[in-house]
Design a protein around this motif. Structure first.
Motif, PDB file in Angstrom:
ATOM      1  N   TRP A  14       0.834  -1.203   0.000  1.00 44.68           N
ATOM      2  CA  TRP A  14       0.000   0.000   0.000  1.00 44.68           C
ATOM      3  C   TRP A  14       0.870   1.255   0.000  1.00 44.68           C
ATOM      4  N   TYR A  15       1.944   1.242   0.812  1.00 48.11           N
ATOM      5  CA  TYR A  15       2.865   2.378   0.822  1.00 48.11           C
ATOM      6  C   TYR A  15       3.548   2.542  -0.537  1.00 48.11           C
ATOM      7  N   ALA A  18       1.152   4.171  -2.832  1.00 44.89           N
ATOM      8  CA  ALA A  18       0.974   5.584  -2.496  1.00 44.89           C
ATOM      9  C   ALA A  18       2.226   6.412  -2.801  1.00 44.89           C
TER      10      ALA A  18
END
Length: 68
Positions: A14-15, A18
């Protein structure tokens, strides 16, 4: 143990999505280093290397040693 590692990998992905490389690196670092240390302690404390058990050693290398 496995769910914590899976959650850390999902959070890291997820990081990455992002675009936050610092938190991705820190998440991987704080998730995978303790896993590797646990596996090393299981190998050396329980003397799995001294026995002729290549399957157990392979499981430790794949981070699945606690399941043994």
């Amino acid at each position: 143990f496995m769910s914590e590692t899976a959650a850390a990998l999902c959070l890291s992905a997820w990081y990455h999505h992002a675009g936050d490389r610092m938190w991705q690196t820190l998440t991987l670092l704080f998730a995978l280093v303790p896993c590797a240390l646990v596996q090393l302690s299981l190998v050396f404390i329980h003397r799995d290397v001294s026995r002729d058990r290549p399957l157990v050693l392979l499981l430790h290398l794949l981070q699945l040693g606690p399941l043994v």
